[in-house]
Enzyme design. Structure first.
Site, PDB file in Angstrom:
ATOM      1  N   LYS A 146      82.459  91.542 158.709  1.00  0.00           N
ATOM      2  CA  LYS A 146      82.566  92.694 157.184  1.00  0.00           C
ATOM      3  C   LYS A 146      81.958  92.394 155.886  1.00  0.00           C
ATOM      4  O   LYS A 146      81.667  93.264 154.983  1.00  0.00           O
ATOM      5  CB  LYS A 146      83.868  93.366 157.469  1.00  0.00           C
ATOM      6  N   SER A 147      82.888  92.214 155.360  1.00  0.00           N
ATOM      7  CA  SER A 147      81.943  90.793 153.517  1.00  0.00           C
ATOM      8  C   SER A 147      81.353  90.803 152.976  1.00  0.00           C
ATOM      9  O   SER A 147      80.339  91.214 152.689  1.00  0.00           O
ATOM     10  CB  SER A 147      82.943  89.910 153.660  1.00  0.00           C
ATOM     11  N   ARG A 194      77.806  93.134 150.855  1.00  0.00           N
ATOM     12  CA  ARG A 194      77.523  92.867 150.663  1.00  0.00           C
ATOM     13  C   ARG A 194      76.083  93.033 150.465  1.00  0.00           C
ATOM     14  O   ARG A 194      75.218  92.656 149.413  1.00  0.00           O
ATOM     15  CB  ARG A 194      78.034  91.359 150.147  1.00  0.00           C
ATOM     16  N   SER A 207      91.485  86.853 144.304  1.00  0.00           N
ATOM     17  CA  SER A 207      90.621  87.515 145.250  1.00  0.00           C
ATOM     18  C   SER A 207      89.355  87.570 144.952  1.00  0.00           C
ATOM     19  O   SER A 207      88.712  87.707 144.100  1.00  0.00           O
ATOM     20  CB  SER A 207      91.230  88.741 144.316  1.00  0.00           C
ATOM     21  N   GLN A 213      87.346  90.537 145.839  1.00  0.00           N
ATOM     22  CA  GLN A 213      87.326  91.172 145.560  1.00  0.00           C
ATOM     23  C   GLN A 213      87.521  91.513 144.036  1.00  0.00           C
ATOM     24  O   GLN A 213      86.257  91.975 143.334  1.00  0.00           O
ATOM     25  CB  GLN A 213      87.988  92.404 146.682  1.00  0.00           C
ATOM     26  N   ASP A 249      93.285  87.389 155.477  1.00  0.00           N
ATOM     27  CA  ASP A 249      93.119  88.696 156.636  1.00  0.00           C
ATOM     28  C   ASP A 249      93.671  88.243 157.962  1.00  0.00           C
ATOM     29  O   ASP A 249      94.166  89.394 158.322  1.00  0.00           O
ATOM     30  CB  ASP A 249      92.161  89.551 156.458  1.00  0.00           C
ATOM     31  N   LYS A 306      98.213  94.966 151.396  1.00  0.00           N
ATOM     32  CA  LYS A 306      96.557  95.524 151.675  1.00  0.00           C
ATOM     33  C   LYS A 306      96.271  96.881 152.179  1.00  0.00           C
ATOM     34  O   LYS A 306      97.069  97.373 151.765  1.00  0.00           O
ATOM     35  CB  LYS A 306      96.588  94.274 152.810  1.00  0.00           C
ATOM     36  N   ARG A 308     101.552  94.327 154.410  1.00  0.00           N
ATOM     37  CA  ARG A 308     102.171  94.058 156.282  1.00  0.00           C
ATOM     38  C   ARG A 308     102.732  93.304 156.081  1.00  0.00           C
ATOM     39  O   ARG A 308     103.443  92.980 157.355  1.00  0.00           O
ATOM     40  CB  ARG A 308     100.325  92.759 155.892  1.00  0.00           C
ATOM     41  N   ARG A 352      94.250  95.606 161.426  1.00  0.00           N
ATOM     42  CA  ARG A 352      94.536  94.367 161.499  1.00  0.00           C
ATOM     43  C   ARG A 352      96.451  94.406 162.435  1.00  0.00           C
ATOM     44  O   ARG A 352      96.084  93.154 163.171  1.00  0.00           O
ATOM     45  CB  ARG A 352      94.277  93.366 160.594  1.00  0.00           C
TER      46      ARG A 352
HETATM   47  C1  S3P Z   1      87.155  90.768 151.079  1.00  0.00           C
HETATM   48  C2  S3P Z   1      88.509  90.128 150.393  1.00  0.00           C
HETATM   49  C3  S3P Z   1      90.016  90.656 150.674  1.00  0.00           C
HETATM   50  C4  S3P Z   1      90.480  90.373 151.987  1.00  0.00           C
HETATM   51  C5  S3P Z   1      89.242  91.927 151.997  1.00  0.00           C
HETATM   52  C6  S3P Z   1      87.909  91.271 152.333  1.00  0.00           C
HETATM   53  C7  S3P Z   1      86.058  90.938 150.558  1.00  0.00           C
HETATM   54  O1  S3P Z   1      90.547  90.705 149.477  1.00  0.00           O
HETATM   55  O2  S3P Z   1      91.149  90.677 151.690  1.00  0.00           O
HETATM   56  O3  S3P Z   1      89.813  92.134 153.466  1.00  0.00           O
HETATM   57  O4  S3P Z   1      84.957  91.344 150.895  1.00  0.00           O
HETATM   58  O5  S3P Z   1      85.908  90.258 148.717  1.00  0.00           O
HETATM   59  P1  S3P Z   1      91.122  89.972 148.707  1.00  0.00           P
HETATM   60  O6  S3P Z   1      89.930  89.279 147.525  1.00  0.00           O
HETATM   61  O7  S3P Z   1      91.354  91.529 146.810  1.00  0.00           O
HETATM   62  O8  S3P Z   1      92.233  89.518 148.710  1.00  0.00           O
END
Ligand code: S3P
Length: 432
Positions: A23-24, A28, A171, A173, A320, A347, A351, A394
């Site tokens: 997914k990540s 990107r 994080s 993100q 996750d 999240k 969770r 999840r």
């Molecule tokens: C992700 C980073 C994680 C993760 C999310 C996807 C990403 O969040 O929990 O499912 O794709 O960069 P955080 O970086 O905010 O913890």
């Protein structure tokens, strides 16, 4: 309210599962390709709601997004400075990654953009991205004093300026949003985090010819002049999706599962470390690289597990996977103590609360909720119950595995698995 019945497994889980795209990395791949100026063919893209939100946003920002099949698409951008003002509101759906990373990119664009998302995303903290971006000169406004959706990004008064940012949270993100804004800023931008979070942004930017300097927990980016899109990006399978089968195979007696094409980027493999500490029987085969990222096949066989203790340091590498690790812990001998997991409260749902509340319906009294973690008493006596997903993919998938190993479960609002793993329930049936 929609419901699904999951039955107790009558025998060991057997078979081969091809793990869907990460997914990540899928997010990107579309975002960065949309900033290039040549077509990029993306293979093994995760065709799930979250990544489709990103694809729709990039299309709304002027990129050409053509699906050839469910999992293969060609994205053509108009260059690093070629994004267009969207004609309407950008909808990030349930996806924190879509929203936070795009805020980083859009903070530097000469046009206005407004974001919305679903009910869950409206509750999640965005100040953690808006604050540092504002320090770089961005103009971002949102509800609750610029902390929540809806959010509007207004063109900055002058070019963003690079900065050194010590992030209070590990994080990816937050880190990614700042680095992406840093690509368009004047001077260098450094993000330092308490522990290194997943590095897919750094890995993929390198594939687009962007040089980053990494020192310990810090990453530095220079203003980007050349952004050279690769012809092709092959997305490896998602270890966060494989995690459900790693645990299911470990706890359902007599199981043997082969998981094909799983990403093993070291910033993501905390689940392997924890399961191995618990005594899981997992072997990696056919290790290789897929789209610049490490990947392997994984063979998992049933074994007796024991409880473990882990905390903040490993958390970003398995952030996750806590819900499914909690399922493993319920089936292990002894207690599992998880600390440093406060991030789980922000999240897709809280969770820690959801695990304690819903898992205790199947395993009465077995999960204790702590401020920043969980204490899970292993060897739980599992009973059939109805449990709520909190519309969190999840939580739903973890409940399904808990029901499979235990006495069955009825899950309320089960369709949220479409966020990251649309074929999940079908695969669960196929391996029985
Ligand atoms: C992700 C980073 C994680 C993760 C999310 C996807 C990403 O969040 O929990 O499912 O794709 O960069 P955080 O970086 O905010 O913890």
């Amino acid at each position: 309210m929609e419901k699904i019945q999951i039955e107790k497994a009558r025998q060991g889980l057997q078979g081969e599962i091809v793990i869907p795209g990460d997914k990540s990395i899928s997010h990107r791949s579309v975002m960065f390709s949309a900033l290039g100026d040549t077509p990029v063919r993306i293979k093994n893209f995760l065709h799930a709601q979250d990544c489709m939100s990103t694809a729709a946003c990039m299309e709304a920002l002027g990129a050409k997004v053509e699906f050839i099949s469910d999992t293969e698409l060609i994205v053509t951008g108009n260059g690093l400075h070629g994004l267009k003002e969207p004609a309407t509101i950008l909808d990030a759906g349930n996806s924190g990654t879509t929203l936070r990373l795009l805020m980083g990119i859009l903070a530097a664009q000469p046009f206005l953009s407004t974001f919305t998302g679903d009910a869950s995303l409206h509750k999640r903290p965005m100040g953690r991205v808006i604050k540092p971006l504002s320090q770089m000169g961005a103009q971002i406004y949102g509800r609750e004093n610029n902390a929540k959706l809806p959010i509007t990004v207004v063109p900055a008064k002058e070019k963003l300026h690079g900065m050194h940012y010590d992030s209070p949270v590990a994080s990816a993100q937050v880190k990614s949003a700042i680095l992406l804004a840093g690509m368009f800023a004047e001077g260098e931008t450094t993000v330092n985090e308490p522990f290194v979070s997943r590095d897919h942004t750094e890995q993929m930017l390198a594939a687009f010819g962007v040089q980053l300097k990494r020192e310990g927990t810090a990453v530095t980016i220079q203003p980007v002049e050349k952004f050279i899109a690769p012809q092709e990006i092959e997305v490896p399978g998602d270890i966060s999706s494989a995690a459900y089968w790693l645990v299911a195979g470990s706890i359902v007696p007599g199981s043997k599962l082969l998981l094909k094409n799983v990403g093993i980027n070291p910033t993501r493999t905390g689940i392997l470390d924890v399961l191995k500490d618990m005594g899981a029987k997992i072997t990696l085969q056919n290790e290789r690289t897929s789209g610049g990222e490490a990947a392997a096949d994984m063979l998992v066989e049933y074994s007796d597990l024991k409880g473990v203790t882990f905390g903040a340091e490993i958390m970003p590498r398995l952030i996750d996977e806590i819900p499914i690790i909690a399922v493993a812990a319920l089936c292990a001998q002894g207690d599992t103590v998880i600390t440093g997991a406060g991030e789980l409260r922000v999240k897709e749902t809280d969770r820690l609360m959801a695990i304690a509340k819903e898992f205790n319906k199947l395993a009465p009294g077995a999960v204790e909720e702590r401020e920043d973690g969980l204490v899970i008493h292993g060897g739980a006596n599992l009973q059939k119950a109805t449990a709520f997903s909190y519309d969190d993919h999840r939580i739903a998938m973890s409940l399904a595995i808990l029901g499979t190993v235990g006495a069955g479960v009825e899950i309320e609002n089960p369709q949220c698995v479409n966020i990251s793993y649309p074929e999940f329930y079908q695969t669960l049936e196929e391996i029985q």
